[in-house]
Enzyme design. Structure first.
Site, PDB file in Angstrom:
ATOM      1  N   ASP A 242       0.831  -1.198   0.000  1.00  0.00           N
ATOM      2  CA  ASP A 242       0.000   0.000   0.000  1.00  0.00           C
ATOM      3  C   ASP A 242       0.871   1.256   0.000  1.00  0.00           C
ATOM      4  O   ASP A 242       1.880   1.324   0.709  1.00  0.00           O
ATOM      5  CB  ASP A 242      -0.890  -0.031   1.262  1.00  0.00           C
ATOM      6  CG  ASP A 242      -1.939   1.046   1.266  1.00  0.00           C
ATOM      7  OD1 ASP A 242      -2.764   1.046   0.339  1.00  0.00           O
ATOM      8  OD2 ASP A 242      -1.945   1.882   2.190  1.00  0.00           O
TER       9      ASP A 242
ATOM     10  N   GLU B 180      14.686 -15.109  -0.084  1.00  0.00           N
ATOM     11  CA  GLU B 180      15.157 -16.137   0.852  1.00  0.00           C
ATOM     12  C   GLU B 180      14.166 -17.293   0.955  1.00  0.00           C
ATOM     13  O   GLU B 180      14.497 -18.366   1.426  1.00  0.00           O
ATOM     14  CB  GLU B 180      15.276 -15.552   2.268  1.00  0.00           C
ATOM     15  CG  GLU B 180      16.494 -14.723   2.513  1.00  0.00           C
ATOM     16  CD  GLU B 180      16.351 -14.000   3.860  1.00  0.00           C
ATOM     17  OE1 GLU B 180      15.658 -14.521   4.773  1.00  0.00           O
ATOM     18  OE2 GLU B 180      16.940 -12.919   3.985  1.00  0.00           O
TER      19      GLU B 180
END
Ligand code: NOJ
Length: 520
Positions: free
Chosen positions: A205, A250
């Site tokens: 956002d 990751e």
């Protein structure tokens, strides 16, 4: 360039509060979404984006988060969330969640601590507190600068000890200070919290707004959104997304991030899409374009050009929880009744034929219109409130979905419950149930188009080629697929090809006005 399923994904925006209410409190919830996963699988979308469901007083429909690591009780529990992720995956649907890093709720513990602490304290430094400046008349104090709130009024609110805090949106949404390392660490941890729970990514956002110019200088008449101005798209914001990208990478699977970035210039958009930053940004061009072939050609061309140097996939949107529903945008005063349905079907064929990823907004598959006549006392949007009722705000596109039955609550809530926003009388023919087995319905058309797109996808090159067309039409091909859209009123001759899917019956090789066809 990494190729992930996101490059071509159709993502369905679930406005959680208005999707499906399982517990009868009048508001949608996570269990409600879970119960409707078969509907979404059958619709044929690839992924869901859930708007905020975190603990929140809902001053801005949940974009005011009080606890980033929990589910608001009205939407369910963390256990419900885990079950939803597992079920979505079992239905072959990926799931991304909204992350709201620009501001928190004023009920967030950090903001409460800031209010309880003196000016200059570390607690205040997590937000943006400043002294005011002398006003024109002696003794009067003005806000620290001239920035407006996006929802109307000044972007500053004064607290009892005289300092002011910044809120680019409602006063209940204080902006974080992203120059404070504690804020950065906190959000990295929040990302991991949800990634560990299995989310496939994030919709970020206000992605361009996190870091403000350190001097908080006046806009002095410049637009709020000016790139590299004091508020949005400062160079410093990119450091944050490089960090976030490393975190996403990751994790196993194709975890992604899409930024809500409003910019003045396309060059600026590309910066977010550098290979070590975000996977996608929203391109709002179609959402902003009128029903017009030249306008469509221009915005598609510009949108493709904007992302081309980055290698990222373009994204397309017709509607969202922040804009007037496109069905209603396509109405023409005095036009033939039902013209907007014809146009909405044609727009879908255009959207789904474009290279890249498409974002659908819940209810567009049912052909829902904007609800313009909500009673004043039902409206909740801070835009409505902050403008003193001067602006209708966004509640009209957030009306709960009609699922079944012939009167309120139309299967959205258990019978006898009043949904948080009233659902209009007269929506009986718009319910998912009424449309499911009706071949000419909007829902049936969405299903056909999404299924057809899926079938074709492997054959489609990422490049688009324009074909010559009459001024009122948009013709383009992607390998074996030709998409023809007639935005005019009069029929135009179709380009060559065997019709695969059309929005209305064709007469020989003529494409009627306000219609579209896919040709092979
Ligand atoms: C964009 C969201 O989509 C909108 O609904 C919200 O009001 C603002 N950001 C502020 O968070």
């Amino acid at each position: 360039m990494t190729r992930t399923p996101w490059r071509t994904a159709v993502v369905y925006e679930v406005y959680v509060r208005s999707f499906a209410d399982s517990d009868g409190n009048g508001e949608g919830d996570l269990q409600g979404i879970r119960s409707r996963l078969p509907y979404l699988r059958d619709l044929g979308v690839d992924a869901l984006w859930l708007t905020p469901f975190y603990t929140s007083p809902l001053a801005d429909g949940g974009y005011d988060v009080a606890d980033y690591r929990d589910v608001d009780p009205r939407f369910g529990t963390l256990a419900d969330f885990d079950a939803l992720v597992a079920d979505a995956h079992a239905h072959g649907l990926r799931l991304i969640v909204d992350i709201v890093p620009n501001h928190s709720s004023d009920r967030h513990r950090w903001f409460q601590d800031a209010l309880a602490s003196p000016p200059g304290s570390p607690e205040r430094d997590r937000y943006i507190f400043r002294p005011g400046r002398p006003g024109e008349t002696p003794g009067e104090v003005d806000p620290p600068n001239d920035w407006p709130s996006a929802f109307g009024g000044p972007a500053w609110t004064r607290v009892p000890d005289g300092e002011w805090y910044l809120h680019l949106y409602a006063a209940e949404q204080p902006d974080f200070n992203w120059r404070n390392p504690e804020v950065r660490a906190e959000f990295e941890d929040i990302l991991r919290f949800w990634l560990d729970r299995g989310v496939d990514g994030f919709r970020i956002d206000v992605a361009a707004g996190l870091v403000k110019d350190a001097s908080l200088g006046d806009l002095n008449g410049r637009g709020r959104r000016v790139a590299n101005g004091p508020i949005y798209s400062r160079p410093e914001v990119h450091e944050i997304y490089r960090r976030w990208r490393r975190i996403l990478d990751e994790y196993d699977g194709d975890r992604m991030a899409i930024g809500e970035v409003w910019t003045d210039g396309p060059e600026d958009l590309a910066l977010y899409l550098r290979p070590d930053e975000l996977h996608q940004v929203f391109q709002f061009d179609l959402q902003l374009a009128p029903w017009s072939a030249p306008a469509f050609r221009d915005v598609i061309e510009a949108a493709l050009k904007a992302v081309a140097p980055t290698g990222a996939a373009p994204t397309w949107v017709l509607s969202s929880h922040d804009s007037v529903r496109h069905l209603t945008r396509y109405e023409r005063p005095g036009g033939v009744p039902g013209m907007e349905y014809a146009r909405a079907k044609a727009a879908l064929l255009m959207l789904l034929a474009l290279p890249g990823s498409a974002y659908l907004y819940q209810g567009e598959e049912l052909g829902l219109p904007e609800v313009r006549d909500l009673p004043d006392d039902a409206r909740q949007d801070p835009i409505w409130k902050r403008s003193g009722g001067g602006q209708p705000g966004r509640d009209g596109c957030r009306v709960p979905l009609p699922w079944s039955g012939t009167s309120e609550p139309y299967g959205f809530s258990p019978d006898g419950v009043r949904p948080w926003l009233p659902i209009p009388a007269g929506w009986a023919s718009l319910t998912a149930e009424a449309q499911a087995d009706e071949p000419s319905s909007m829902l049936a058309f969405y299903r056909r188009a999404l299924a057809q797109r899926r079938d074709l996808l492997d054959e489609l090159p990422e490049e688009l080629e324009w074909l010559d067309s009459p001024e009122t039409a948009v013709f383009f091909t992607r390998g074996p697929l030709t998409c023809a859209v007639n935005c005019g009123e009069n029929p135009v001759r179709l380009p060559p090809g065997r019709p695969l899917l059309t929005t209305m019956p064709m007469y020989g090789d003529l494409l009627p006005g306000n219609a579209a066809a896919w040709l092979h």
